[in-house]
Design an enzyme around this catalytic site. Structure first.
Site, PDB file in Angstrom:
ATOM      1  N   ASP A  27      45.586 -21.232 -12.202  1.00  0.00           N
ATOM      2  CA  ASP A  27      45.037 -21.532 -13.443  1.00  0.00           C
ATOM      3  C   ASP A  27      43.408 -21.768 -13.401  1.00  0.00           C
ATOM      4  OD1 ASP A  27      45.232 -21.934 -15.898  1.00  0.00           O
ATOM      5  OD2 ASP A  27      45.532 -24.377 -15.853  1.00  0.00           O
TER       6      ASP A  27
ATOM      7  N   ASN B  73      41.208 -19.199 -15.082  1.00  0.00           N
ATOM      8  CA  ASN B  73      40.444 -17.917 -15.246  1.00  0.00           C
ATOM      9  C   ASN B  73      39.656 -18.034 -16.183  1.00  0.00           C
ATOM     10  OD1 ASN B  73      41.920 -17.218 -13.085  1.00  0.00           O
ATOM     11  ND2 ASN B  73      43.262 -15.511 -14.182  1.00  0.00           N
TER      12      ASN B  73
ATOM     13  N   ARG C   4      38.177 -20.640 -18.109  1.00  0.00           N
ATOM     14  CA  ARG C   4      37.253 -21.830 -17.751  1.00  0.00           C
ATOM     15  C   ARG C   4      36.190 -21.051 -16.967  1.00  0.00           C
ATOM     16  NH1 ARG C   4      40.783 -26.196 -16.273  1.00  0.00           N
ATOM     17  NH2 ARG C   4      42.371 -24.488 -16.516  1.00  0.00           N
ATOM     18  N   TRP C   5      36.690 -20.449 -16.013  1.00  0.00           N
ATOM     19  CA  TRP C   5      35.596 -19.704 -15.057  1.00  0.00           C
ATOM     20  C   TRP C   5      34.866 -18.718 -15.919  1.00  0.00           C
ATOM     21  CZ3 TRP C   5      34.451 -14.944 -13.534  1.00  0.00           C
ATOM     22  CH2 TRP C   5      33.782 -14.658 -12.123  1.00  0.00           C
TER      23      TRP C   5
ATOM     24  N   HIS D 282      40.047 -12.996 -15.761  1.00  0.00           N
ATOM     25  CA  HIS D 282      41.182 -12.686 -15.352  1.00  0.00           C
ATOM     26  C   HIS D 282      40.783 -11.546 -14.165  1.00  0.00           C
ATOM     27  CE1 HIS D 282      43.268 -14.894 -18.043  1.00  0.00           C
ATOM     28  NE2 HIS D 282      42.543 -14.467 -19.110  1.00  0.00           N
TER      29      HIS D 282
ATOM     30  N   SER E 133      53.034 -16.005 -18.237  1.00  0.00           N
ATOM     31  CA  SER E 133      54.098 -17.017 -18.749  1.00  0.00           C
ATOM     32  C   SER E 133      54.596 -16.440 -19.899  1.00  0.00           C
ATOM     33  CB  SER E 133      53.846 -18.164 -18.801  1.00  0.00           C
ATOM     34  OG  SER E 133      53.233 -18.518 -19.946  1.00  0.00           O
TER      35      SER E 133
ATOM     36  N   LEU F 171      55.827 -10.534   4.346  1.00  0.00           N
ATOM     37  CA  LEU F 171      55.774 -11.568   3.164  1.00  0.00           C
ATOM     38  C   LEU F 171      56.290 -11.056   2.166  1.00  0.00           C
ATOM     39  CD1 LEU F 171      54.125 -14.085   2.011  1.00  0.00           C
ATOM     40  CD2 LEU F 171      52.378 -12.382   1.309  1.00  0.00           C
TER      41      LEU F 171
ATOM     42  N   GLU G 179      56.881 -30.266  -2.761  1.00  0.00           N
ATOM     43  CA  GLU G 179      55.883 -31.097  -2.714  1.00  0.00           C
ATOM     44  C   GLU G 179      54.754 -30.676  -3.828  1.00  0.00           C
ATOM     45  OE1 GLU G 179      55.167 -33.673  -0.811  1.00  0.00           O
ATOM     46  OE2 GLU G 179      57.482 -33.396  -0.167  1.00  0.00           O
TER      47      GLU G 179
HETATM   48  C1  IPE Z   1      50.281 -21.181 -16.791  1.00  0.00           C
HETATM   49  O1  IPE Z   1      48.868 -21.332 -17.080  1.00  0.00           O
HETATM   50  C2  IPE Z   1      50.523 -19.963 -16.455  1.00  0.00           C
HETATM   51  C3  IPE Z   1      49.906 -19.174 -15.716  1.00  0.00           C
HETATM   52  C4  IPE Z   1      49.054 -19.506 -14.650  1.00  0.00           C
HETATM   53  C5  IPE Z   1      50.375 -17.714 -15.652  1.00  0.00           C
HETATM   54  P1  IPE Z   1      48.608 -21.680 -18.365  1.00  0.00           P
HETATM   55  O2  IPE Z   1      47.103 -21.972 -18.699  1.00  0.00           O
HETATM   56  O3  IPE Z   1      49.231 -20.819 -19.454  1.00  0.00           O
HETATM   57  O4  IPE Z   1      49.368 -23.028 -18.548  1.00  0.00           O
HETATM   58  P2  IPE Z   1      49.169 -24.408 -19.569  1.00  0.00           P
HETATM   59  O5  IPE Z   1      49.291 -23.765 -20.901  1.00  0.00           O
HETATM   60  O6  IPE Z   1      47.783 -24.959 -19.405  1.00  0.00           O
HETATM   61  O7  IPE Z   1      50.056 -25.286 -19.456  1.00  0.00           O
HETATM   62  C1  IPE Z   2      45.385 -18.483 -15.914  1.00  0.00           C
HETATM   63  O1  IPE Z   2      44.115 -18.791 -16.398  1.00  0.00           O
HETATM   64  C2  IPE Z   2      45.721 -17.036 -15.997  1.00  0.00           C
HETATM   65  C3  IPE Z   2      46.846 -16.822 -17.068  1.00  0.00           C
HETATM   66  C4  IPE Z   2      47.230 -17.854 -17.685  1.00  0.00           C
HETATM   67  C5  IPE Z   2      47.350 -15.747 -17.066  1.00  0.00           C
HETATM   68  P1  IPE Z   2      43.956 -19.225 -17.781  1.00  0.00           P
HETATM   69  O2  IPE Z   2      43.495 -17.964 -18.657  1.00  0.00           O
HETATM   70  O3  IPE Z   2      44.883 -20.084 -18.259  1.00  0.00           O
HETATM   71  O4  IPE Z   2      42.497 -20.198 -17.946  1.00  0.00           O
HETATM   72  P2  IPE Z   2      42.251 -21.393 -18.495  1.00  0.00           P
HETATM   73  O5  IPE Z   2      43.334 -22.433 -18.159  1.00  0.00           O
HETATM   74  O6  IPE Z   2      42.060 -21.112 -19.935  1.00  0.00           O
HETATM   75  O7  IPE Z   2      40.809 -21.761 -17.944  1.00  0.00           O
HETATM   76 MG    MG Z   3      45.292 -22.224 -18.232  1.00  0.00          MG
END
Ligand code: IPE
Ligand code: IPE
Ligand code: MG
Length: 584
Positions: free
Chosen positions: A359, A361, A363-364, A376, A404, A468, A544
């Site tokens: 998680d 991407n 915000r980065w 991404h 997801s 793996l 965990e």
């Molecule tokens: C979870 O991240 C899904 C993936 C990393 C693919 P999200 O950014 O979609 O999750 P929420 O919405 O913050 O819970």
């Molecule tokens: C996770 O990064 C990647 C996917 C859910 C595909 P996000 O896109 O959720 O990044 P944030 O949480 O908005 O920073």
């Molecule tokens: Mg996210």
């Protein structure tokens, strides 16, 4: 305008491929005639190459070990020649040119080619499942190349996921029809490429066939098998929604296969002595209208033809990195850029399964004033890093939450960017030389079919790897997984195989989409959020948890090592009062 290559040796090579196709498999030749002329040389080259290799493996004038060595030498030469774009062997010359011109990834044929070498020792199958795996491993990659050519020409034959099984079953029918057609030749060399399961239904048939005796058992077996092949090749849904060009080819192929099966059935005892062939007039009755239909169908779409390459003397860019076709010696992952070495963790303390919610991407990217898709893209680099780190510490299972079921609710632009990036990554295949078995976990039917195709291809071609297991969760949702499992259990109950009052945890686990996936020992989420967001609820029930503040694109392998090291200090109780009551 002529579309012939300038190099006379290459023109001669393609001509040879065409002649061989025509003389050795007139039905195949007739089908290739149904595609536009500029595409035919590439298809002749593929067909002639597949057959040249089969012939090497099958040439009974040589002992098995010698044949295996010849097949191996052919494959090794091909991979050496691929980057050069030329070969002293005319069939390989046409093939490497086809690969360069149409940007084909011939490494996808690696396992199918290796199978020819392995088959020199003879083959037997206990059941249809084993037979099917063998046939599909061989045919699907070659058909995949044909589809890639059509794709590049602007006529994609993307299969909808719901037609994939129909497509693969169609190819099972192609294979079974071939085996029935070649029965006399195979028996003459002591081969019988049918599963024991099928023979056992007709007691005595195996012996009778071995002695080339036409008996009631053999006759019943042939009726049984032709019926099965007919069902497999009759796939009405297969061409639904497909471009009419390839659809016409596939429909004509099905008609020719039916005619071939008629000829097999009509042959009776002669089937054990000669190859049956449908009458000329039958073939004309099928092919003449098909030619008209095909000409019309293809005229609807202008084709995109890649240019011919320069003369083979000129140096070229390698089409694909040359690598041995069959060697199973995997490379080690490249070291961490800083030279940092992995921690030494005794195998008994290693988690068997680490699952990661990648998680942060978005915000980065936002922090850098970049569009979300840039985040991404940077995240894809972190995936490579973490996979390398996992290999270095000897992890057995790494499962990555990539997209997801809820992520579809993002803007179409972002969804398209994520899926496009994924497609590029899987196509580039960055782990191809590493001991990584790739799997896809998620819902079938909603991903773009070409992406699903690629994922399944990777799954198939890395199936035998033991390092793996990397599971990519794409269009994955934990509730979806649980719901589908419940549906599978309900079907078992309805069929009377399961008593609803006696369903156990183990029964449930056996009906999960990936029943062999172990429990998650360590669930790690980056990006400073402390939730599990519908990820692996069944498997992570006793995991965990490890939450880290950094954003996914800033992650590298030492973060994985830190997570795993932290895990080794946890005490797991699984409901008891003793720490670590379960063996790790
Ligand atoms: C979870 O991240 C899904 C993936 C990393 C693919 P999200 O950014 O979609 O999750 P929420 O919405 O913050 O819970
Ligand atoms: C996770 O990064 C990647 C996917 C859910 C595909 P996000 O896109 O959720 O990044 P944030 O949480 O908005 O920073
Ligand atoms: Mg996210």
């Amino acid at each position: 305008m002529s579309d012939a290559p300038a190099d006379p040796a290459l023109r001669a090579a393609y001509r040879l491929c065409r002649r061989r196709t025509k003389s050795e498999d007139p039905a195949e030749y007739a089908l290739i005639q149904l595609v536009p002329a500029p595409l035919r040389p590439a298809l002749h080259a593929l067909w002639a190459a597949a057959n040249a290799l089969d012939d090497l493996g099958d040439d009974r004038t040589a002992p098995a070990a010698e044949r295996a060595a010849r097949v191996e030498a052919w494959i090794t030469a091909l991979h050496r020649e691929l980057p050069t774009g030329t070969s002293p062997d005319p069939i390989r010359h046409a093939l490497v040119d086809t690969a360069a011109r149409w940007r084909l990834d011939l490494s996808e044929l690696r396992d199918a080619m290796a199978q020819v070498r392995e088959d020199t020792d003879g083959r037997s199958f206990t059941d249809w499942a084993a037979w099917r795996t063998w046939g599909r491993d061989n045919l699907l990659p070659w058909f995949g190349q044909v589809r890639a050519i059509l794709d590049r020409a602007g006529v994609p034959v993307a299969l909808r996921l719901d037609t994939r099984e129909a497509y693969e079953e169609f190819l099972d029918g192609v294979r079974l029809t071939d085996i029935l057609t070649d029965l006399s030749a195979d028996l003459a060399q002591g081969d019988l490429l049918l599963p024991e399961e099928a023979l056992a239904l007709h007691p005595g048939s195996a012996d009778d066939l071995a002695n080339r005796r036409w008996s009631p058992a053999v006759s019943a077996l042939v009726t049984d098998l032709t019926g099965r092949a007919r069902r497999w090749v009759a796939q009405e849904t297969l061409t639904r929604g497909m471009h009419p060009g390839p659809a016409t080819v596939l429909q004509t192929m099905a008609a020719l296969l039916h005619a071939q099966l008629d000829a097999v059935e009509a042959a009776g005892p002669a089937l054990l002595r000669a190859r049956p062939r449908p009458a000329l007039r039958t073939r004309v009755r099928i092919l003449a209208p098909a030619r008209t239909r095909a000409a019309l169908a293809w005229s609807l779409t202008p084709l995109t033809l890649p240019p011919h390459h320069r003369s083979p003397d000129a140096p070229r860019q390698p089409a694909a990195p040359a690598r041995p076709a069959t060697a199973r010696a995997f490379r080690r992952p490249p070291p961490h850029p800083s030279g940092e070495r992995p921690p030494v963790i005794p195998p008994a303390l290693l988690p068997a399964h680490v699952a990661v919610i990648m998680d942060g991407n978005g915000r980065w990217a936002q922090q850098r004033g970049l569009p979300r898709h840039a985040g991404h893209r940077a995240g894809a680099h972190a995936v490579r890093e973490v996979v390398h780190g996992a290999l270095e510490i000897g992890l057995a299972h790494l499962t990555l939450y990539t997209f997801s079921t809820e992520n579809w609710h993002r803007d179409t632009e972002e969804v398209d960017a994520i899926l496009g990036l994924l497609r590029d990554e899987v196509a580039e295949d960055p782990f191809r030389d590493l001991d990584v078995r790739m799997r896809w976990h998620g819902r079938a039917g909603r991903l773009p079919p070409d992406l699903a195709d690629l994922l399944q291809l990777r799954e198939r071609t890395t199936r035998g790897r033991t390092g793996l297991t990397l599971t990519m969760c794409i269009d994955y949702g934990g509730r979806d997984e649980i719901t589908r499992t419940a549906a599978a259990l309900a079907r078992r109950v309805r069929a009377g195989h399961l008593d609803p009052d006696r369903i156990t945890d183990e029964d449930f686990a056996r009906h999960l989409p990936h029943p062999d996936m172990p429990d998650v020992d360590l669930l790690w989420r980056t990006g400073n959020e402390q939730r599990t967001s519908n990820f692996l609820p069944w498997h992570a029930a006793y995991a965990e948890l490890h939450f880290t503040p950094g954003l996914w694109p800033d992650t590298d392998r030492h973060h994985l090592w830190e997570a795993v090291t932290a895990y080794t200090h946890r005490q797991r109780r699984h409901g008891t009062t003793n720490p670590d009551p379960l063996p790790r």
